[in-house]
Enzyme design. Sequence first.
Site, PDB file in Angstrom:
ATOM      1  N   LYS A   1       0.852  -1.183   0.000  1.00  0.00           N
ATOM      2  CA  LYS A   1       0.000   0.000   0.000  1.00  0.00           C
ATOM      3  C   LYS A   1       0.891   1.237   0.000  1.00  0.00           C
ATOM      4  O   LYS A   1       1.891   1.295   0.723  1.00  0.00           O
ATOM      5  CB  LYS A   1      -0.913  -0.007   1.229  1.00  0.00           C
ATOM      6  CG  LYS A   1      -1.867   1.179   1.312  1.00  0.00           C
ATOM      7  CD  LYS A   1      -2.767   1.069   2.528  1.00  0.00           C
ATOM      8  CE  LYS A   1      -3.713   2.265   2.629  1.00  0.00           C
ATOM      9  NZ  LYS A   1      -4.642   2.156   3.790  1.00  0.00           N
TER      10      LYS A   1
ATOM     11  N   SER B   1      -9.550   2.580   3.012  1.00  0.00           N
ATOM     12  CA  SER B   1      -8.638   3.233   2.089  1.00  0.00           C
ATOM     13  C   SER B   1      -7.728   2.264   1.339  1.00  0.00           C
ATOM     14  O   SER B   1      -7.081   2.633   0.366  1.00  0.00           O
ATOM     15  CB  SER B   1      -7.765   4.238   2.858  1.00  0.00           C
ATOM     16  OG  SER B   1      -6.948   3.554   3.826  1.00  0.00           O
TER      17      SER B   1
ATOM     18  N   SER C   1     -10.050   0.216   7.381  1.00  0.00           N
ATOM     19  CA  SER C   1      -9.520   0.253   6.021  1.00  0.00           C
ATOM     20  C   SER C   1      -8.800  -0.999   5.558  1.00  0.00           C
ATOM     21  O   SER C   1      -8.323  -1.046   4.434  1.00  0.00           O
ATOM     22  CB  SER C   1      -8.594   1.468   5.862  1.00  0.00           C
ATOM     23  OG  SER C   1      -9.331   2.663   5.923  1.00  0.00           O
TER      24      SER C   1
END
Length: 494
Positions: free
Chosen positions: A74, A149, A173
Amino acid sequence: MHTKTIKELSTLLHSKAISATELATHFLDRIDGSALNAFLHVDRALTLAQAAAADARLADGTATALTGVPIAHKDIFVTRDWRSTAGSKMLGNYTSPFNATVVEKFNAAGMVTLGKLNCDEFAMGSANENSAFGAVKNPWDSTAVPGGSSGGSAAAIAARLAPAATATDTGGSIRQPAAFCGVTGIKPTYGRVSRFGMIAFASSLDQGGPMAKTAEDCALLLTAMAGFDERDSTSLTPEQGGVAEDYARDLGQSLAGLRIGVPREYFGDGLAFDVEQAVRAALAQYVALGATLVDISLPNTALSIPAYYIIAPAEASSNLSRFDGVRYGHRAAEYKDLQDMYKKSRAEGFGAEVQRRIMVGTYVLCHGYYDAYYLKAQKIRRLIAQDFAAALNGPDAPCDVIMGPVAPSVAWDLGAKTDDPVANYLADIYTLSTSLAGLPGMSIPCGFGQGEKNAARPVGLQIIGNYFAEAKLLNIAHQYQLATDWHLRAPAGV
């Protein structure tokens, strides 16, 4: 090869049935052909260099179980060679001089980095539509959001663009995008995974964790990435429980006698019928595996949304103050004086949602409002933690784990909630309280619901445990996945 689990890929690599270079090339080719916008930066030469190093370790006998297995990070974890943007124009071309601890740990294990994954800007969002580099599409239905997210992480796993991915969970998330994309993800106990090199959103809430196809894979990844880090002041020391563990140690344990708490507040108004059906069916499967369902109450669940959206923006306001065009980040091309440079640089560099949260956070920290908002939210946070303690802690606690839905609905259509930020916030109702309490939680696929265009979209089952109960949660998830095949299903064409 892309349909294999991490454990299966490890076996193939160690038996020399495939090389790390061949495996990395296979996934790089798949990424090149993808239109999901899950990746922000891929560098084939860097990846193949790591793969060659992994092949050398596999040849000389110094390989670990994860050596040669591809992983994607990420874009909230900084990396020395790949860009680290946090999904923001503010850091559009930033390359870090060091690796995050999590990245270092996976590099030390010999994993091969495929690239950096798209995410909501500074991890602020529930749909991955807040990225400065465009929204990620859900592999099950390209008209749907992947969740946020960590939407890029979840989409990459679901589309079989990577067998493993890192993610972060501040208010849900990891769990929510895992649910929306039909993959497995775990948020560990706060402090289990180092935050060093994780670009900060809300420091008392941010926690890194893995995503993969199966709970067994997540156990292997968490074993490599967790542990005390002296460079992170929020990292749990060995005395506090921050010790190296084998999170796969309990896989294979029977679920006979397991007491599952089912919170009344998670099954009230607002929960979509198709999501409830899938979750209830999953609970019935656990009963068939020997567990018992216990009706419980978490009375302060509804207060988690207002508490979180005061605490998290307040911490974001402080953390993001460093991005001013002088110390870090984008600087406006034209300005009259220093104050004008600050204003223009931050207005140009930050997206609308980040600006909104900075403004809310600054407001609640102002003199005259701190006691009325921020301090009260922290008191509510304590009440929420006490609700979980009453259910999970002590000899008189009614249950061993808590289960329920991850989100009130399946993934919504792209653009459906972009003009209504409050609607996005409400989607986190079942995940926020766990984050506020610092508890571990995970999402596993448990069925499908119907999207707005009658396309099947995944549903996730949330499993919440006591502090430091990650190994137990992973086994509970693993036993369910041995009895079902939801986690093995893939989008059409994959």
